[in-house]
Motif scaffolding. Sequence first.
Motif, short mmCIF file in Angstrom:
data_model
loop_
_atom_site.label_atom_id
_atom_site.label_comp_id
_atom_site.label_asym_id
_atom_site.label_seq_id
_atom_site.Cartn_x
_atom_site.Cartn_y
_atom_site.Cartn_z
N UNK A 13 -7.73 3.01 -7.24
CA UNK A 13 -9.04 3.47 -7.72
C UNK A 13 -8.91 4.76 -8.52
N UNK A 14 -8.04 5.68 -8.08
CA UNK A 14 -7.94 7.00 -8.74
C UNK A 14 -6.51 7.35 -9.17
N UNK A 15 -5.53 6.55 -8.79
CA UNK A 15 -4.13 6.76 -9.19
C UNK A 15 -3.60 8.14 -8.80
N UNK A 25 0.81 -1.21 0.00
CA UNK A 25 0.00 0.00 0.00
C UNK A 25 0.85 1.26 0.00
N UNK A 26 0.20 2.39 -0.23
CA UNK A 26 0.87 3.68 -0.13
C UNK A 26 1.20 3.99 1.33
N UNK A 27 2.23 4.79 1.54
CA UNK A 27 2.67 5.17 2.88
C UNK A 27 1.60 6.03 3.56
N UNK A 28 1.18 5.64 4.73
CA UNK A 28 0.16 6.39 5.48
C UNK A 28 0.81 7.57 6.20
N UNK A 29 0.35 8.77 5.86
CA UNK A 29 0.91 10.00 6.44
C UNK A 29 -0.12 10.77 7.25
N UNK A 30 -1.29 10.15 7.48
CA UNK A 30 -2.36 10.87 8.15
C UNK A 30 -3.13 11.75 7.18
N UNK A 53 -7.53 16.33 2.85
CA UNK A 53 -7.44 15.10 2.05
C UNK A 53 -7.40 13.93 3.03
N UNK A 54 -8.48 13.20 3.18
CA UNK A 54 -8.49 12.09 4.14
C UNK A 54 -7.45 11.02 3.78
N UNK A 55 -6.87 10.45 4.79
CA UNK A 55 -5.85 9.43 4.56
C UNK A 55 -6.39 8.27 3.72
N UNK A 56 -7.62 7.85 4.01
CA UNK A 56 -8.17 6.70 3.29
C UNK A 56 -8.36 7.00 1.80
N UNK A 57 -8.47 8.28 1.43
CA UNK A 57 -8.65 8.64 0.02
C UNK A 57 -7.35 8.42 -0.76
#
Length: 308
Positions: A116-118, A86-91, A106-110
């Motif tokens: 889904x959106x690249x 997965x992508x790095x979670x930065x909050x 910009x929510x982290x989950x987005x």
Amino acid sequence: FNMSTPQKPDSPVFYDLAGSIGLWRRHELATYPAGRLLLPRQASLGPVLVKVHADRVSLNMPTAIPFTTRHAGAVSESHPTHALGGKLALGDLMLHGASGTLLARIPEQLYLDHWRHHGVFDLPLRSDTTTTAATAALSLSSAQAQWDESDWVRQSDSNHLYLEAPNRLKQQDFPQTITVQSRYRGELAAHPSLTAEVAEAADAELLSLRLTPSAQGDGYTELTLTGRRPGATRVALGTGAGKQFIGARVLPDDWELDEVPAEQVDYAFLYRHVMSYYELLYPFMSDKVFSLADHCKCETYSRLMWQM
């Protein structure tokens, strides 16, 4: 991105390709994404492009946040690139304008939902956002990351140039003129003091550079480059942390070959001045088939040589 590991020498490699198709506007560059450029403070992060609309903000950040893991081998024989984590979670990421005004969240989950959106998506602006807040320098941040707007972006669609060396026998130069586009916070604008110089001091003698106004108006400048001696370098547009680059190569000076009479251009001459360089750069032919120095085989098997 995500280049596959070569399985053996002289074998092809593969990449993953992700993106989106959208409208191209007349004044946008064809080879450089439009928007306001935000550059990261952390070396592990990539750039973000932002466009603020009346009621929403568009973000273009496909390479801004790295993947967490990459599998050591290919997914399968028919899928030669590597599995990515997965992508790095930065909050949650906060987009701020003037005086720290919050424009959007910009929510982290987005941004973690990359497949889904690249990394290309729209978000609503906060209802209390003012026009002034959005036109000031932008920043995007969380507790672990920070991007700051580079006010000026200077770029050209002609960003990798091949220039002829001067023909000193005939006192001829071969200048090339390209168009440079300047944008201030995403909008075309005349740069007050645009500069162009060879980026590496040791390469200063490779090129001469000249900037002139463009007939296209504000935001456009004509940059003329003239090769002085063979070599490769970069041209820096602007100064400081926000400078951008154009690659330039001055081709070898072999103008003396232009003076050789046609009757002297035999096979040995062509091999020495042309084909031997191909063998040096691409040794497959001589290693696996036959050398281009072998006149008899090249003549007999010209079709095979062409195919290889």
